[in-house]
Structures are given as C-alpha cells and as structure tokens.
Design a protein around this motif. Structure first.
Motif, PDB file in Angstrom:
ATOM      1  N   SER A 241      20.660  26.291  18.648  1.00  0.00           N
ATOM      2  CA  SER A 241      20.825  27.693  19.035  1.00  0.00           C
ATOM      3  C   SER A 241      21.451  28.484  17.893  1.00  0.00           C
ATOM      4  N   ARG A 242      22.347  27.839  17.165  1.00  0.00           N
ATOM      5  CA  ARG A 242      22.979  28.529  16.035  1.00  0.00           C
ATOM      6  C   ARG A 242      21.955  28.800  14.934  1.00  0.00           C
ATOM      7  N   VAL A 243      21.060  27.869  14.726  1.00  0.00           N
ATOM      8  CA  VAL A 243      19.995  28.082  13.739  1.00  0.00           C
ATOM      9  C   VAL A 243      19.158  29.292  14.128  1.00  0.00           C
ATOM     10  N   ALA A 244      18.854  29.391  15.407  1.00  0.00           N
ATOM     11  CA  ALA A 244      18.048  30.525  15.865  1.00  0.00           C
ATOM     12  C   ALA A 244      18.772  31.843  15.627  1.00  0.00           C
ATOM     13  N   VAL A 245      20.064  31.862  15.927  1.00  0.00           N
ATOM     14  CA  VAL A 245      20.850  33.076  15.739  1.00  0.00           C
ATOM     15  C   VAL A 245      20.900  33.448  14.260  1.00  0.00           C
ATOM     16  N   LEU A 246      21.133  32.462  13.428  1.00  0.00           N
ATOM     17  CA  LEU A 246      21.244  32.736  11.992  1.00  0.00           C
ATOM     18  C   LEU A 246      19.911  33.185  11.408  1.00  0.00           C
ATOM     19  N   GLU A 247      18.832  32.656  11.943  1.00  0.00           N
ATOM     20  CA  GLU A 247      17.525  33.097  11.448  1.00  0.00           C
ATOM     21  C   GLU A 247      17.293  34.572  11.763  1.00  0.00           C
ATOM     22  N   VAL A 248      17.694  34.965  12.963  1.00  0.00           N
ATOM     23  CA  VAL A 248      17.560  36.369  13.351  1.00  0.00           C
ATOM     24  C   VAL A 248      18.429  37.241  12.455  1.00  0.00           C
ATOM     25  N   GLN A 249      19.668  36.782  12.237  1.00  0.00           N
ATOM     26  CA  GLN A 249      20.571  37.545  11.376  1.00  0.00           C
ATOM     27  C   GLN A 249      20.010  37.664   9.965  1.00  0.00           C
ATOM     28  N   ASN A 250      19.484  36.588   9.487  1.00  0.00           N
ATOM     29  CA  ASN A 250      18.921  36.574   8.135  1.00  0.00           C
ATOM     30  C   ASN A 250      17.753  37.553   8.027  1.00  0.00           C
ATOM     31  N   LYS A 251      16.943  37.544   9.051  1.00  0.00           N
ATOM     32  CA  LYS A 251      15.794  38.459   9.035  1.00  0.00           C
ATOM     33  C   LYS A 251      16.254  39.916   9.027  1.00  0.00           C
ATOM     34  N   LYS A 252      17.274  40.203   9.832  1.00  0.00           N
ATOM     35  CA  LYS A 252      17.796  41.573   9.881  1.00  0.00           C
ATOM     36  C   LYS A 252      18.385  41.980   8.535  1.00  0.00           C
ATOM     37  N   LEU A 253      19.110  41.076   7.920  1.00  0.00           N
ATOM     38  CA  LEU A 253      19.717  41.393   6.627  1.00  0.00           C
ATOM     39  C   LEU A 253      18.667  41.648   5.559  1.00  0.00           C
ATOM     40  N   ILE A 254      17.606  40.878   5.602  1.00  0.00           N
ATOM     41  CA  ILE A 254      16.526  41.090   4.630  1.00  0.00           C
ATOM     42  C   ILE A 254      15.894  42.463   4.831  1.00  0.00           C
ATOM     43  N   GLU A 255      15.673  42.799   6.097  1.00  0.00           N
ATOM     44  CA  GLU A 255      15.089  44.113   6.384  1.00  0.00           C
ATOM     45  C   GLU A 255      16.023  45.231   5.931  1.00  0.00           C
ATOM     46  N   GLU A 256      17.321  45.028   6.178  1.00  0.00           N
ATOM     47  CA  GLU A 256      18.300  46.037   5.779  1.00  0.00           C
ATOM     48  C   GLU A 256      18.323  46.181   4.261  1.00  0.00           C
ATOM     49  N   LEU A 257      18.216  45.066   3.596  1.00  0.00           N
ATOM     50  CA  LEU A 257      18.209  45.098   2.134  1.00  0.00           C
ATOM     51  C   LEU A 257      17.000  45.874   1.614  1.00  0.00           C
ATOM     52  N   GLU A 258      15.866  45.648   2.224  1.00  0.00           N
ATOM     53  CA  GLU A 258      14.660  46.354   1.788  1.00  0.00           C
ATOM     54  C   GLU A 258      14.805  47.857   2.016  1.00  0.00           C
ATOM     55  N   THR A 259      15.412  48.199   3.160  1.00  0.00           N
ATOM     56  CA  THR A 259      15.621  49.618   3.449  1.00  0.00           C
ATOM     57  C   THR A 259      16.531  50.254   2.407  1.00  0.00           C
ATOM     58  N   LEU A 260      17.617  49.568   2.078  1.00  0.00           N
ATOM     59  CA  LEU A 260      18.566  50.102   1.088  1.00  0.00           C
ATOM     60  C   LEU A 260      17.912  50.208  -0.284  1.00  0.00           C
ATOM     61  N   LYS A 261      17.059  49.263  -0.598  1.00  0.00           N
ATOM     62  CA  LYS A 261      16.355  49.326  -1.883  1.00  0.00           C
ATOM     63  C   LYS A 261      15.486  50.570  -1.953  1.00  0.00           C
ATOM     64  N   ASP A 262      14.816  50.846  -0.842  1.00  0.00           N
ATOM     65  CA  ASP A 262      13.958  52.033  -0.827  1.00  0.00           C
ATOM     66  C   ASP A 262      14.774  53.313  -1.006  1.00  0.00           C
ATOM     67  N   ILE A 263      15.961  53.322  -0.376  1.00  0.00           N
ATOM     68  CA  ILE A 263      16.796  54.521  -0.452  1.00  0.00           C
ATOM     69  C   ILE A 263      17.387  54.702  -1.852  1.00  0.00           C
ATOM     70  N   CYS A 264      17.846  53.627  -2.429  1.00  0.00           N
ATOM     71  CA  CYS A 264      18.590  53.706  -3.690  1.00  0.00           C
ATOM     72  C   CYS A 264      17.694  53.732  -4.922  1.00  0.00           C
ATOM     73  N   SER A 265      16.443  53.526  -4.755  1.00  0.00           N
ATOM     74  CA  SER A 265      15.563  53.572  -5.923  1.00  0.00           C
ATOM     75  C   SER A 265      14.611  54.762  -5.782  1.00  0.00           C
ATOM     76  N   PRO A 266      15.043  55.952  -6.299  1.00  0.00           N
ATOM     77  CA  PRO A 266      14.197  57.164  -6.177  1.00  0.00           C
ATOM     78  C   PRO A 266      12.919  57.019  -6.981  1.00  0.00           C
ATOM     79  N   LYS A 267      11.904  57.573  -6.399  1.00  0.00           N
ATOM     80  CA  LYS A 267      10.618  57.505  -7.082  1.00  0.00           C
ATOM     81  C   LYS A 267      10.637  58.410  -8.311  1.00  0.00           C
ATOM     82  N   THR A 268      10.082  57.936  -9.348  1.00  0.00           N
ATOM     83  CA  THR A 268      10.012  58.720 -10.598  1.00  0.00           C
ATOM     84  C   THR A 268       8.660  59.401 -10.678  1.00  0.00           C
TER      85      THR A 268
END
Length: 270
Positions: A241-268
């Motif tokens: 069950s802990r593996v399942a929880v951590l997988e979900v957390q990991n997925k959310k963090l990856i998505e959050e990271l991608e979102t932040l990358k999009d925000i912090c890297s302005p298009k030239t």
DNA sequence: GCAGGGAGGCGTCATTATTA
DNA sequence: TAATAATGACGCCTCCCTGC
C-alpha cells in the motif's frame, strides 16, 4: 526513509555477531558520524552496513511505519476480534501453571483461578476454553471442583499435575467435573499422579517430563509461527500500500515539476 | 479424468532478537 | 546472561489452474 535504512535485509551473515539492543541509537550515531565524515571524505560504510543489516521484527517495523504514516494499522500485541477470540479470553490472565491431559490438551491455570484448555491442533487462543472454578456443594476438605464447558471432552481425561496434587473426576451435574486435591485418600482408578520436576527420579519420569516440555515448546512455537506469518502478510500488505501511495505522490510531483518548468521558461519569440 | 506446476499454509528446526 | 519470543528455511501437504 526508515525502510531504506533497514534495506529489507532480514537475514544477516551467520559469521556476524552483534549484541542486541539500541539499533536506532547506533544508526543515529553513525549518521552523525557520517555528517562529520563527509567533510573528511571518510565513511565507515562497512560498519554501517553491518549494523543496518540486522534482522528487524515485523511487528517493530510495522509499528514504526504506522507511527510515521497515519492510516497504517498497528500490529497489536494480542490478536484482535478478527481471530474470533471470545471476550473472556481477551482479558486472559498470564498462566501460572500449564498441565497436559492424556488426550494432548493443555490446561493453563492462571492467577485468580481462571483455567483454560488449549487443543494442540487448534489455532492459537481459539482453542482455549474458559473454565470456572467453584467450591459449590460439599467438596472434600482441600478440594476445588473444576467445572468446564468443554466442547469435546470425553470425561475420561487424566491431568498431569505438578507437585503432589491429583485431578479427580467428580461427576456432579451435566458438565464434566474434576477436583484438584492432595491425595490424602486412596486414589480413584484412572487418577494420574505426577511428581514435581524437583522430585523426578526414575528415567521414565524424566523422559515423560522431557516429552511434556518438548510438546509445550512445539505448541508454543507452532502458535508463534502462525502469528509470525500473519504479521509478515500484514507487513507485506503495508509495504504494497505504501508503494501505491508513493507512486501516486511521485506522479503528482513529476506533473508539478513539468508545470513549473512551463511557467519558469518563457518562450523566446524572435 | 489426469498429470504437472504454482501458490499458499503448516509444522518443525535452527538461529537470532528481545526481555527479565 | 539465561529464558523466551520471533523469524528464516526447509519439507510436506492441499488446492487450484492449465494443458493434454
């Protein structure tokens, strides 16, 4: 994380020999040592690995996991109601004397006079049957009538009793009844006298005592093995069950990271 | 139906961990 | 430190599934 420290290594090399106790303190001490060692570039990894590879207890692991993670059930010291334990057994006193009947059952007499019968083939305390001791009627001097609602007693059991006591069948009523008393009178037929361990003399008595001890040890180990397997299954479920929880957390963090990358890297736009 | 294999449980032994 | 509890390992058994 904690389980990384233990590395899930339950079996340590046989040649290694550790004294028991304070694993956490040693781990913490080593962690502190590591912090200071990092500056020096020296880490005693071998010593750390030796200590961390100590085989943990499933109960301890899961309880510590439970303290870290809300919602993870703790392993109780005693079995819960899922095991079907009668309420009277839940408050069972610690047996002070354990006897064996001629049919292989074990009789535990706890402090306070509570008596339980355990079938060797039964599943833990489920096999325990509560007994009540009474002094109703007119028992002989020094006798205590033992009444029990045995589900499968045949009424012809012979109890092995340490010391100079004997168990005398005394049918009074519907339930099988026995008396535990000193053999002041002539023993009825079928009564077994067992000497206390200190007064065993003949090789036969010694052998019987050894056999009884072995049977008791095997019975205890049998129950311990069952309990251990139950804890292991619970532990594995907890990890899954802990593996399942951590997988979900990991997925959310990856998505959050991608979102932040999009925000912090302005298009030239050139 | 039957043989074979995998999964799961049980009892026991040996060893290790924990407790008093 | 001895006694006891906990657990890994092993062998055996039973059940279920699958291919024949």
């Amino acid at each position: 994380m904690w389980w990384h420290q233990h590395n899930l290594c339950f079996r340590r090399p046989i040649e290694e020999d550790y004294s028991s106790g304070d694993v956490e303190e040693k781990v913490a001490a080593i962690a502190e040592t590591d912090e200071s060692a990092e500056s020096e570039g020296v880490i005693d990894s071998h010593k750390r690995r030796e200590i961390l590879s100590r085989r943990p207890s499933y109960r301890k692991i899961l309880n510590e996991l439970s303290s870290d993670v809300p919602g993870v059930p703790k392993i109780e010291e005693e079995r819960s109601e899922e095991e079907g334990t009668p309420p009277s057994i839940a408050t069972m006193a610690v047996p002070t004397s354990i006897y064996q009947t001629s049919t292989g059952q074990y009789i535990a007499i706890a402090q306070g006079g509570t008596i339980q019968i355990s079938n060797p083939g039964s599943d833990g305390v489920q096999g325990l049957q509560a007994l009540t001791m009474t002094n109703s009627g007119a028992p002989p001097p020094g006798a205590t009538i033992v009444q029990y609602a045995a589900q499968s007693a045949d009424g012809t059991q012979q109890f092995f009793v340490p010391g100079s006591q004997v168990v005398v069948p005394a049918a009074t009523g519907d339930m099988p009844t026995y008396q535990i008393r000193a053999p002041t009178a002539a023993l009825p037929q079928g009564v077994v006298m067992a000497a206390s361990p200190g007064s065993l003399h003949s090789p036969q008595q010694l052998a019987e005592e050894a056999t009884r001890k072995r049977e008791l040890r095997l019975m205890k180990n049998r129950e311990a093995a069952k309990e251990c397997r139950r804890r292991k299954k619970e532990y594995v479920k907890c990890l899954e069950s802990r593996v399942a929880v951590l997988e979900v957390q990991n997925k959310k963090l990856i998505e959050e990271l991608e979102t932040l990358k999009d925000i912090c890297s302005p298009k030239t736009d050139y």
